[in-house]
Design a protein around this motif. Sequence first.
Motif, PDB file in Angstrom:
ATOM      1  N   VAL A  70       9.118 -48.102  21.646  1.00 39.17           N
ATOM      2  CA  VAL A  70       9.208 -48.917  21.026  1.00 39.17           C
ATOM      3  C   VAL A  70      10.332 -48.830  19.956  1.00 39.17           C
ATOM      4  CG1 VAL A  70       6.540 -48.683  20.234  1.00 39.17           C
ATOM      5  CG2 VAL A  70       8.308 -48.490  18.324  1.00 39.17           C
ATOM      6  N   GLY A  71      11.684 -47.957  19.923  1.00 39.56           N
ATOM      7  CA  GLY A  71      12.950 -48.408  19.311  1.00 39.56           C
ATOM      8  C   GLY A  71      13.373 -47.820  18.188  1.00 39.56           C
ATOM      9  N   ALA A  72      11.829 -47.359  18.259  1.00 35.38           N
ATOM     10  CA  ALA A  72      12.385 -46.143  15.898  1.00 35.38           C
ATOM     11  C   ALA A  72      12.742 -44.765  16.371  1.00 35.38           C
ATOM     12  CB  ALA A  72      11.075 -46.671  15.660  1.00 35.38           C
ATOM     13  N   PHE A  73      13.430 -44.660  17.341  1.00 36.09           N
ATOM     14  CA  PHE A  73      14.077 -43.268  17.145  1.00 36.09           C
ATOM     15  C   PHE A  73      14.761 -42.680  15.812  1.00 36.09           C
ATOM     16  CE2 PHE A  73      17.852 -40.591  18.101  1.00 36.09           C
ATOM     17  CZ  PHE A  73      17.595 -39.277  18.041  1.00 36.09           C
ATOM     18  N   GLY A  74      15.811 -43.935  15.460  1.00 31.71           N
ATOM     19  CA  GLY A  74      16.767 -43.762  14.308  1.00 31.71           C
ATOM     20  C   GLY A  74      16.228 -43.461  12.790  1.00 31.71           C
ATOM     21  N   GLN A  75      14.691 -43.632  12.786  1.00 28.63           N
ATOM     22  CA  GLN A  75      13.310 -43.732  11.566  1.00 28.63           C
ATOM     23  C   GLN A  75      12.814 -42.171  11.409  1.00 28.63           C
ATOM     24  OE1 GLN A  75      12.713 -48.353  12.416  1.00 28.63           O
ATOM     25  NE2 GLN A  75      11.481 -47.200  10.831  1.00 28.63           N
ATOM     26  N   LEU A  76      13.173 -41.411  12.970  1.00 27.25           N
ATOM     27  CA  LEU A  76      13.086 -39.844  12.273  1.00 27.25           C
ATOM     28  C   LEU A  76      13.302 -38.582  12.177  1.00 27.25           C
ATOM     29  CD1 LEU A  76      11.688 -39.547  16.507  1.00 27.25           C
ATOM     30  CD2 LEU A  76       9.983 -39.091  14.666  1.00 27.25           C
ATOM     31  N   ALA A  77      13.146 -37.881  11.173  1.00 31.59           N
ATOM     32  CA  ALA A  77      14.173 -37.253  10.253  1.00 31.59           C
ATOM     33  C   ALA A  77      13.912 -35.878  10.596  1.00 31.59           C
ATOM     34  CB  ALA A  77      13.502 -37.003   9.057  1.00 31.59           C
ATOM     35  N   ALA A  78      12.404 -35.690  11.136  1.00 32.69           N
ATOM     36  CA  ALA A  78      12.161 -34.268  12.070  1.00 32.69           C
ATOM     37  C   ALA A  78      10.923 -34.128  13.174  1.00 32.69           C
ATOM     38  CB  ALA A  78      11.993 -33.452  10.649  1.00 32.69           C
ATOM     39  N   ILE A 158       3.317 -50.486  12.380  1.00 31.51           N
ATOM     40  CA  ILE A 158       4.135 -49.381  10.892  1.00 31.51           C
ATOM     41  C   ILE A 158       5.746 -49.487  10.946  1.00 31.51           C
ATOM     42  CG2 ILE A 158       4.000 -46.863   9.893  1.00 31.51           C
ATOM     43  CD1 ILE A 158       1.115 -46.720  11.368  1.00 31.51           C
ATOM     44  N   THR A 159       5.960 -49.305  11.743  1.00 32.82           N
ATOM     45  CA  THR A 159       7.907 -49.224  12.048  1.00 32.82           C
ATOM     46  C   THR A 159       8.692 -50.424  11.592  1.00 32.82           C
ATOM     47  OG1 THR A 159       7.949 -48.800  14.269  1.00 32.82           O
ATOM     48  CG2 THR A 159       7.372 -46.342  13.310  1.00 32.82           C
ATOM     49  N   GLY A 160       8.196 -51.548  11.922  1.00 31.68           N
ATOM     50  CA  GLY A 160       8.458 -52.771  12.015  1.00 31.68           C
ATOM     51  C   GLY A 160       8.945 -53.083  13.313  1.00 31.68           C
ATOM     52  N   HIS A 161       8.724 -52.667  14.686  1.00 35.05           N
ATOM     53  CA  HIS A 161       9.306 -52.927  15.754  1.00 35.05           C
ATOM     54  C   HIS A 161       7.833 -53.697  16.340  1.00 35.05           C
ATOM     55  CE1 HIS A 161      12.894 -51.011  15.564  1.00 35.05           C
ATOM     56  NE2 HIS A 161      12.208 -50.101  14.639  1.00 35.05           N
ATOM     57  N   ASP A 162       7.197 -54.716  15.872  1.00 33.91           N
ATOM     58  CA  ASP A 162       6.381 -55.317  16.453  1.00 33.91           C
ATOM     59  C   ASP A 162       6.821 -55.791  18.089  1.00 33.91           C
ATOM     60  OD1 ASP A 162       5.846 -55.508  13.752  1.00 33.91           O
ATOM     61  OD2 ASP A 162       4.208 -55.763  14.377  1.00 33.91           O
ATOM     62  N   GLY A 163       7.529 -56.512  18.472  1.00 35.45           N
ATOM     63  CA  GLY A 163       7.763 -57.129  19.460  1.00 35.45           C
ATOM     64  C   GLY A 163       7.999 -55.988  20.426  1.00 35.45           C
ATOM     65  N   GLU A 164       8.994 -54.896  20.120  1.00 35.82           N
ATOM     66  CA  GLU A 164       8.738 -53.783  21.150  1.00 35.82           C
ATOM     67  C   GLU A 164       8.020 -53.097  21.030  1.00 35.82           C
ATOM     68  OE1 GLU A 164      10.808 -54.220  18.098  1.00 35.82           O
ATOM     69  OE2 GLU A 164      13.077 -53.845  18.361  1.00 35.82           O
ATOM     70  N   ALA A 165       6.642 -53.061  20.617  1.00 38.18           N
ATOM     71  CA  ALA A 165       5.607 -52.365  21.195  1.00 38.18           C
ATOM     72  C   ALA A 165       4.705 -53.769  21.887  1.00 38.18           C
ATOM     73  CB  ALA A 165       5.319 -52.047  19.591  1.00 38.18           C
ATOM     74  N   GLU A 166       4.714 -54.871  21.428  1.00 39.64           N
ATOM     75  CA  GLU A 166       3.986 -55.498  22.577  1.00 39.64           C
ATOM     76  C   GLU A 166       4.617 -55.346  23.702  1.00 39.64           C
ATOM     77  OE1 GLU A 166       3.842 -59.271  20.033  1.00 39.64           O
ATOM     78  OE2 GLU A 166       2.409 -58.981  18.373  1.00 39.64           O
ATOM     79  N   ALA A 167       5.493 -55.657  23.460  1.00 42.14           N
ATOM     80  CA  ALA A 167       6.728 -55.643  25.184  1.00 42.14           C
ATOM     81  C   ALA A 167       5.705 -54.952  26.322  1.00 42.14           C
ATOM     82  CB  ALA A 167       7.736 -55.726  25.555  1.00 42.14           C
ATOM     83  N   LEU A 168       5.836 -53.558  25.102  1.00 41.08           N
ATOM     84  CA  LEU A 168       5.538 -51.708  26.070  1.00 41.08           C
ATOM     85  C   LEU A 168       4.474 -51.352  26.686  1.00 41.08           C
ATOM     86  CD1 LEU A 168       6.904 -49.720  26.606  1.00 41.08           C
ATOM     87  CD2 LEU A 168       6.072 -48.408  24.467  1.00 41.08           C
ATOM     88  N   SER A 169       3.539 -52.035  25.461  1.00 41.93           N
ATOM     89  CA  SER A 169       2.118 -52.399  26.433  1.00 41.93           C
ATOM     90  C   SER A 169       1.913 -53.151  27.126  1.00 41.93           C
ATOM     91  CB  SER A 169       1.064 -52.382  24.618  1.00 41.93           C
ATOM     92  OG  SER A 169      -0.092 -52.687  25.209  1.00 41.93           O
ATOM     93  N   ALA A 170       2.154 -53.932  27.362  1.00 38.09           N
ATOM     94  CA  ALA A 170       2.321 -55.391  28.027  1.00 38.09           C
ATOM     95  C   ALA A 170       2.677 -55.005  30.127  1.00 38.09           C
ATOM     96  CB  ALA A 170       2.679 -56.684  28.040  1.00 38.09           C
ATOM     97  N   GLU A 171       3.571 -54.433  29.329  1.00 35.97           N
ATOM     98  CA  GLU A 171       4.380 -53.767  30.530  1.00 35.97           C
ATOM     99  C   GLU A 171       3.283 -52.552  31.201  1.00 35.97           C
ATOM    100  OE1 GLU A 171       8.277 -50.903  32.203  1.00 35.97           O
ATOM    101  OE2 GLU A 171       8.255 -51.571  30.355  1.00 35.97           O
ATOM    102  N   ILE A 172       3.234 -51.467  30.504  1.00 33.40           N
ATOM    103  CA  ILE A 172       2.221 -50.114  31.087  1.00 33.40           C
ATOM    104  C   ILE A 172       0.565 -50.970  31.606  1.00 33.40           C
ATOM    105  CG2 ILE A 172       0.378 -48.049  30.245  1.00 33.40           C
ATOM    106  CD1 ILE A 172       2.655 -48.385  28.011  1.00 33.40           C
ATOM    107  N   ARG A 173       0.345 -51.748  31.300  1.00 35.33           N
ATOM    108  CA  ARG A 173      -1.549 -52.623  31.255  1.00 35.33           C
ATOM    109  C   ARG A 173      -0.634 -53.195  32.756  1.00 35.33           C
ATOM    110  NH1 ARG A 173      -5.210 -53.789  28.295  1.00 35.33           N
ATOM    111  NH2 ARG A 173      -4.242 -53.654  25.787  1.00 35.33           N
ATOM    112  N   GLU A 174      -0.210 -53.442  32.873  1.00 33.51           N
ATOM    113  CA  GLU A 174       0.125 -54.233  33.945  1.00 33.51           C
ATOM    114  C   GLU A 174       0.598 -54.019  35.229  1.00 33.51           C
ATOM    115  OE1 GLU A 174       3.470 -57.755  35.947  1.00 33.51           O
ATOM    116  OE2 GLU A 174       3.965 -57.065  34.019  1.00 33.51           O
TER     117      GLU A 174
END
Length: 314
Positions: A70-78, A158-174
């Motif tokens: 969803v584009g939140a890699f930069g928020q991962l610490a460990a 939660i991570t502030g990437h709602d749009g990316e998550a919605e697009a990913l979910s729709a792509e997987i469903r399709e």
Amino acid sequence: MCYFISMMRLGLFGGRRAGRLCSCIFCLALCLAAAGCRKNGTAAGAGGRESVPRRIVSLAPSVTEIVCAVGAFGQLAARSDFCDEPPEVRVLPSAGGFDGNAVSLEALLSFSPDLVCLSAGMHDFLIPPLEAQGVPCFVSCAESVEGVLDEILEVGRITGHDGEAEALSAEIRERLAGLAAQSAARGSVRSVYWEVWNPPYISVGNASFIDELISAAGGRNIFADIAQPYPVVSEELILARAPDVIFVSEDGAPLEAVLHRAGWQDIPAVKAGNVYALDAGVVSRPGPRIADAAALIAAFLHPELDLDCGADGE
């Protein structure tokens, strides 16, 4: 799944076999909690609004993949030792391993997390002390395809990437819907025995998302009549249900060993050589690669079809 965890904590698996078991199990929808999943959330910021976590520690490989997807890699610490996809997460420091013997509260807190991602059942013991320290927890317990898609949307929120998550979910469903339609058009349905582990023989029932992936791929799980997600089954029942195709994990029994099991020579899958080893990291994690997993399964069930298996299934 709690069955596996109990055996591990009692020390019934050791050495290399324990490592293989850990790798296999951690790729599954880990340990379904009897009371169901707890509600996830993030810490409340000023004015009662939720704050976006900037230092996420993830012990769950599937959630680590979702966070990155969803584009939140930069928020991962460990991460945990088992969080190995996508490849860029491997440069992150590890907070520990698989179960309570390989991860500690002190190790987690050393990364100053503002969110810790856990797996239901396996990491329940960490939730009270983390929350007592004011650290919110996201607890993954996806049991179905819809559960995976819901977790993708929730991680995005939660991570502030709602749009990316919605697009990913729709792509997987399709992709899953398209694959199911393509497989259905093929007409024939091949029966599948999915071996998670042996011995004892452990397969997948209709409460597992893997059962849904088999169906989407144009197969029929021979243990779809069992309500448990990962039931222990008898060898006699496997033989009696005579699967057309057998899938095993690359971390499990070698193909040659399966092909030469006593009494298995009359199973249609063994007779035809339709026994395949799959990468558990691709096909068994309830995360963003489930459409790739279904396409990979379909490619073995219907090799005559032109299917896009994704980057990991090529």
